[in-house]
Design a protein around this motif. Structure first.
Motif, PDB file in Angstrom:
ATOM      1  N   SER A  49      53.314  35.940   2.258  1.00  0.00           N
ATOM      2  CA  SER A  49      54.284  36.486   3.208  1.00  0.00           C
ATOM      3  C   SER A  49      53.600  36.941   4.493  1.00  0.00           C
ATOM      4  CB  SER A  49      55.042  37.663   2.571  1.00  0.00           C
ATOM      5  OG  SER A  49      55.789  37.234   1.458  1.00  0.00           O
ATOM      6  N   VAL A  50      52.430  37.558   4.347  1.00  0.00           N
ATOM      7  CA  VAL A  50      51.680  37.981   5.535  1.00  0.00           C
ATOM      8  C   VAL A  50      51.308  36.761   6.377  1.00  0.00           C
ATOM      9  CG1 VAL A  50      49.510  38.976   6.349  1.00  0.00           C
ATOM     10  CG2 VAL A  50      50.775  40.091   4.495  1.00  0.00           C
ATOM     11  N   ARG A  51      50.831  35.717   5.722  1.00  0.00           N
ATOM     12  CA  ARG A  51      50.393  34.513   6.443  1.00  0.00           C
ATOM     13  C   ARG A  51      51.555  33.843   7.180  1.00  0.00           C
ATOM     14  NH1 ARG A  51      48.631  32.117   2.410  1.00  0.00           N
ATOM     15  NH2 ARG A  51      50.123  30.429   2.087  1.00  0.00           N
ATOM     16  N   VAL A  52      52.742  33.850   6.585  1.00  0.00           N
ATOM     17  CA  VAL A  52      53.900  33.216   7.203  1.00  0.00           C
ATOM     18  C   VAL A  52      54.464  34.058   8.345  1.00  0.00           C
ATOM     19  CG1 VAL A  52      56.291  32.525   6.802  1.00  0.00           C
ATOM     20  CG2 VAL A  52      54.530  31.922   5.139  1.00  0.00           C
ATOM     21  N   ARG A  53      54.505  35.371   8.157  1.00  0.00           N
ATOM     22  CA  ARG A  53      55.155  36.235   9.152  1.00  0.00           C
ATOM     23  C   ARG A  53      54.254  36.572  10.337  1.00  0.00           C
ATOM     24  NH1 ARG A  53      58.034  40.921   5.426  1.00  0.00           N
ATOM     25  NH2 ARG A  53      58.841  39.549   3.784  1.00  0.00           N
ATOM     26  N   LEU A  54      52.958  36.667  10.096  1.00  0.00           N
ATOM     27  CA  LEU A  54      52.047  37.167  11.124  1.00  0.00           C
ATOM     28  C   LEU A  54      52.089  36.379  12.438  1.00  0.00           C
ATOM     29  CD1 LEU A  54      49.991  39.354  11.732  1.00  0.00           C
ATOM     30  CD2 LEU A  54      48.207  37.865  10.774  1.00  0.00           C
ATOM     31  N   PRO A  55      52.103  35.038  12.405  1.00  0.00           N
ATOM     32  CA  PRO A  55      52.142  34.315  13.691  1.00  0.00           C
ATOM     33  C   PRO A  55      53.348  34.669  14.549  1.00  0.00           C
ATOM     34  CG  PRO A  55      51.559  32.827  11.899  1.00  0.00           C
ATOM     35  CD  PRO A  55      51.979  34.109  11.272  1.00  0.00           C
ATOM     36  N   TRP A  56      54.492  34.862  13.912  1.00  0.00           N
ATOM     37  CA  TRP A  56      55.703  35.194  14.675  1.00  0.00           C
ATOM     38  C   TRP A  56      55.651  36.630  15.183  1.00  0.00           C
ATOM     39  CZ3 TRP A  56      58.054  31.192  16.336  1.00  0.00           C
ATOM     40  CH2 TRP A  56      58.092  30.028  15.572  1.00  0.00           C
ATOM     41  N   LEU A  57      55.027  37.517  14.408  1.00  0.00           N
ATOM     42  CA  LEU A  57      54.871  38.894  14.884  1.00  0.00           C
ATOM     43  C   LEU A  57      53.941  38.942  16.099  1.00  0.00           C
ATOM     44  CD1 LEU A  57      54.588  40.795  11.474  1.00  0.00           C
ATOM     45  CD2 LEU A  57      56.521  40.784  13.049  1.00  0.00           C
ATOM     46  N   ILE A  58      52.876  38.130  16.064  1.00  0.00           N
ATOM     47  CA  ILE A  58      51.970  38.061  17.213  1.00  0.00           C
ATOM     48  C   ILE A  58      52.709  37.503  18.431  1.00  0.00           C
ATOM     49  CG2 ILE A  58      49.912  36.916  18.124  1.00  0.00           C
ATOM     50  CD1 ILE A  58      48.754  37.013  15.270  1.00  0.00           C
ATOM     51  N   MET A  59      53.514  36.464  18.193  1.00  0.00           N
ATOM     52  CA  MET A  59      54.297  35.903  19.288  1.00  0.00           C
ATOM     53  C   MET A  59      55.278  36.930  19.840  1.00  0.00           C
ATOM     54  SD  MET A  59      56.640  32.444  19.357  1.00  0.00           S
ATOM     55  CE  MET A  59      55.194  31.408  19.133  1.00  0.00           C
ATOM     56  N   ASN A  60      55.860  37.735  18.947  1.00  0.00           N
ATOM     57  CA  ASN A  60      56.807  38.765  19.386  1.00  0.00           C
ATOM     58  C   ASN A  60      56.110  39.805  20.254  1.00  0.00           C
ATOM     59  OD1 ASN A  60      59.494  39.828  19.342  1.00  0.00           O
ATOM     60  ND2 ASN A  60      58.763  41.434  17.967  1.00  0.00           N
ATOM     61  N   VAL A  61      54.857  40.133  19.919  1.00  0.00           N
ATOM     62  CA  VAL A  61      54.086  41.075  20.745  1.00  0.00           C
ATOM     63  C   VAL A  61      53.907  40.505  22.152  1.00  0.00           C
ATOM     64  CG1 VAL A  61      51.819  42.116  21.089  1.00  0.00           C
ATOM     65  CG2 VAL A  61      52.875  42.164  18.827  1.00  0.00           C
ATOM     66  N   ILE A  62      53.580  39.214  22.218  1.00  0.00           N
ATOM     67  CA  ILE A  62      53.393  38.565  23.514  1.00  0.00           C
ATOM     68  C   ILE A  62      54.690  38.580  24.322  1.00  0.00           C
ATOM     69  CG2 ILE A  62      52.822  36.386  24.654  1.00  0.00           C
ATOM     70  CD1 ILE A  62      51.021  35.770  22.225  1.00  0.00           C
ATOM     71  N   PHE A  63      55.790  38.240  23.643  1.00  0.00           N
ATOM     72  CA  PHE A  63      57.079  38.242  24.331  1.00  0.00           C
ATOM     73  C   PHE A  63      57.482  39.649  24.766  1.00  0.00           C
ATOM     74  CE2 PHE A  63      58.627  34.141  22.067  1.00  0.00           C
ATOM     75  CZ  PHE A  63      57.828  33.393  22.936  1.00  0.00           C
TER      76      PHE A  63
ATOM     77  N   GLU B 250      67.543  30.281   3.909  1.00  0.00           N
ATOM     78  CA  GLU B 250      66.392  29.885   4.721  1.00  0.00           C
ATOM     79  C   GLU B 250      66.644  30.163   6.198  1.00  0.00           C
ATOM     80  OE1 GLU B 250      65.529  25.828   3.930  1.00  0.00           O
ATOM     81  OE2 GLU B 250      64.707  26.204   1.928  1.00  0.00           O
ATOM     82  N   ASP B 251      67.854  29.825   6.667  1.00  0.00           N
ATOM     83  CA  ASP B 251      68.174  30.037   8.076  1.00  0.00           C
ATOM     84  C   ASP B 251      68.182  31.521   8.422  1.00  0.00           C
ATOM     85  OD1 ASP B 251      68.371  27.365   8.551  1.00  0.00           O
ATOM     86  OD2 ASP B 251      70.542  27.272   8.393  1.00  0.00           O
ATOM     87  N   MET B 252      68.725  32.341   7.528  1.00  0.00           N
ATOM     88  CA  MET B 252      68.780  33.777   7.772  1.00  0.00           C
ATOM     89  C   MET B 252      67.374  34.351   7.921  1.00  0.00           C
ATOM     90  SD  MET B 252      70.500  36.738   5.393  1.00  0.00           S
ATOM     91  CE  MET B 252      69.344  36.419   4.049  1.00  0.00           C
ATOM     92  N   GLN B 253      66.453  33.905   7.068  1.00  0.00           N
ATOM     93  CA  GLN B 253      65.086  34.408   7.124  1.00  0.00           C
ATOM     94  C   GLN B 253      64.314  33.801   8.295  1.00  0.00           C
ATOM     95  OE1 GLN B 253      64.722  35.134   2.290  1.00  0.00           O
ATOM     96  NE2 GLN B 253      63.266  33.814   3.272  1.00  0.00           N
ATOM     97  N   ALA B 254      64.556  32.515   8.551  1.00  0.00           N
ATOM     98  CA  ALA B 254      63.838  31.855   9.644  1.00  0.00           C
ATOM     99  C   ALA B 254      64.210  32.447  10.993  1.00  0.00           C
ATOM    100  CB  ALA B 254      64.133  30.359   9.631  1.00  0.00           C
ATOM    101  N   MET B 255      65.434  32.942  11.132  1.00  0.00           N
ATOM    102  CA  MET B 255      65.877  33.510  12.401  1.00  0.00           C
ATOM    103  C   MET B 255      64.988  34.654  12.860  1.00  0.00           C
ATOM    104  SD  MET B 255      70.028  33.576  12.002  1.00  0.00           S
ATOM    105  CE  MET B 255      70.228  34.690  13.387  1.00  0.00           C
ATOM    106  N   VAL B 256      64.431  35.399  11.913  1.00  0.00           N
ATOM    107  CA  VAL B 256      63.629  36.567  12.272  1.00  0.00           C
ATOM    108  C   VAL B 256      62.140  36.338  12.033  1.00  0.00           C
ATOM    109  CG1 VAL B 256      65.494  38.220  11.930  1.00  0.00           C
ATOM    110  CG2 VAL B 256      64.066  37.579   9.983  1.00  0.00           C
ATOM    111  N   GLY B 257      61.766  35.079  11.753  1.00  0.00           N
ATOM    112  CA  GLY B 257      60.353  34.759  11.614  1.00  0.00           C
ATOM    113  C   GLY B 257      59.787  34.938  10.225  1.00  0.00           C
ATOM    114  N   ALA B 258      60.639  35.152   9.213  1.00  0.00           N
ATOM    115  CA  ALA B 258      60.148  35.219   7.833  1.00  0.00           C
ATOM    116  C   ALA B 258      60.049  33.801   7.277  1.00  0.00           C
ATOM    117  CB  ALA B 258      61.082  36.069   6.978  1.00  0.00           C
ATOM    118  N   GLY B 259      59.350  33.643   6.163  1.00  0.00           N
ATOM    119  CA  GLY B 259      59.230  32.327   5.554  1.00  0.00           C
ATOM    120  C   GLY B 259      60.553  31.837   5.025  1.00  0.00           C
ATOM    121  N   ALA B 260      60.867  30.563   5.262  1.00  0.00           N
ATOM    122  CA  ALA B 260      62.154  30.021   4.836  1.00  0.00           C
ATOM    123  C   ALA B 260      62.324  30.084   3.321  1.00  0.00           C
ATOM    124  CB  ALA B 260      62.293  28.586   5.323  1.00  0.00           C
TER     125      ALA B 260
END
Length: 444
Positions: A275-289, A254-264
């Protein structure tokens, strides 16, 4: 029923290149892997041919998503018999993944006594000691003598999954001690159980304690099983060392996957839309960052125009600092998973990572200075490159070590998207250090 007797009508049918008889002869863990490789129709066919006990053991070893799919496609009667045959903790884990309607339908077909036990277990949070404990334990009255205890264990042990220890209770069903089977067998004839444990330092855990804490306690005290009690110190069940292995493996994954924004809890068998629903918010945040890093570069666009070599050197600084931060991040998260969280020790570990980052930064910066000087022949440019790299590596070490702690202080998962935060810091500040220093030293 023997293996051969269980397949009288489909002896020649093959599953994944193996006959049904060969599959049934496998260890449940191996059978589970084979079943998972079949399509759902063949999974159902295979399970229907197995004795109920073998089916229950194999399904208990399967991945959560495969378990749910298979049980959902079995007829309710067979599914309920399989659930009833499982150990209570495995059955609870399975039922907890099912839809409410299916869960209720299966429970209604389980015998009343077992149904009551499973309903009780389902009330516990699955991430706590109560959610992972096993209730199939040997409980003995403390006033029995060793011979009587051994006799009682012989009568009960066949129906128990946890034969490592026997648990002693008083007249009010409170846990008063734990005795190993070895100690029972070596005890003097006639000695009472309460005398065997009168100097014992009893170690227990409350049912609401996080399962990671339970794993730490079992590892710390080198136990095979840890009793779980309620607020009145009444024994509810035990967490065994094989449960701890599962907990540590699960938490690490879980920690390994959570580190990169994947579902735990995400696996390759998870529904792709999930998987799309879990990953997408972090990908959007990564775009902002990432836009923040691009903004820093834009601020120094004139510097890059005047000295194009800076564009070549920028990725070197960012990547090196990012790698330094990832090393510190991995060590800190591992430490937080393997040991109890201690705020003072944790921040001392940050200082340790700072020292490591400083020394590594000085060494790598010196090497890069020499290389840049040889390649470009410009001492000032080499100095700027080395200084920016060293500073960003030091920052990367600090950020990698402190981000998990800050997330923990905020009540969040220390691993949750920590890699995304770290990359933003090392990229943005790396570009700022390099381009800013270049503007001050080289272009003025």
């Amino acid at each position: 029923m023997s293996v051969k007797e269980s397949i009288t009508t489909q002896q020649d049918e093959e599953f994944d290149g193996l006959t049904a008889a060969e599959l049934e002869a496998q260890h449940p863990a191996d059978a589970a892997e084979t079943i998972e490789g079949l399509d759902i129709i063949d999974q159902v066919k295979f399970i229907k041919q197995l004795p109920i006990k073998d089916a229950a053991e194999s399904i208990a070893e399967m991945d959560e998503h495969d378990q749910k799919a298979l049980i959902s496609n079995l007829n309710r009667g067979l599914a309920a018999r399989i659930v009833d045959e499982m150990s209570p903790d495995d059955a609870t884990d399975l039922l907890d993944t099912l839809d409410d309607d299916l869960q209720k339908a299966l429970l209604s077909r389980v015998p009343a006594e077992e149904r009551a036990e499973l309903k009780t277990l389902l009330t516990f949070d699955p991430d706590t000691a109560g959610g992972v404990m096993n209730t199939e334990v040997v409980i003995l009255d403390q006033d029995l003598n060793a011979d009587q205890a051994v006799s009682q264990i012989r009568q009960e042990v066949e129906d128990k999954e946890v034969p490592y220890y026997a648990y002693l209770t008083d007249k009010k069903d409170r846990l008063v001690g734990v005795v190993s089977l070895r100690d029972l067998l070596l005890a003097r004839r006639g000695v009472t159980l309460k005398d065997l444990v009168k100097t014992q330092n009893l170690i227990t855990v409350g049912y609401n304690i996080d399962k990671e804490e339970v794993a730490h306690l079992i590892a710390h005290y080198n136990l095979l099983a840890l009793p779980v009690v309620d607020f009145g110190n009444r024994l509810l069940g035990v967490v065994t060392v094989d449960d701890v292995i599962d907990i540590i493996h699960e938490e690490a994954s879980e920690d390994m996957q959570a580190m990169v924004g994947a579902g735990a809890d995400e696996t390759t068998d998870s529904p792709w839309l999930y998987s799309v629903r879990v990953r997408l918010p972090w990908l959007i945040m990564n775009v902002i960052f990432s836009a923040m890093s691009a903004w820093v570069v834009h601020l120094f666009e004139g510097n890059i125009t005047e000295m194009a070599v800076l564009a070549v050197l920028m990725p070197v600084v960012a990547n090196q600092a990012g790698n330094t931060g990832q090393q510190a991040l991995a060590v800190m998260i591992r430490q937080m998973v393997m040991e109890r969280f201690d705020r003072k020790r944790a921040w001392l570990a940050v200082l340790r990572e700072l020292r490591i980052g400083l020394l590594n930064g000085v060494i790598i910066a010196s090497l890069v200075f020499c290389a840049a000087l040889i390649v470009t022949g410009k001492p000032l440019l080499a100095t700027v490159m080395g200084a920016a790299l060293g500073m960003d590596m030091l920052l990367g070490a600090f950020a990698g070590a402190s981000i998990p702690l800050l997330l923990k202080e905020l009540g969040r998962d220390p691993a949750q998207a920590s890699s995304i935060f770290l990359t933003t810091i090392t990229d943005s500040m790396g570009f700022l250090f390099l381009l800013g220093l270049a503007g001050l030293v080289l272009l003025n």
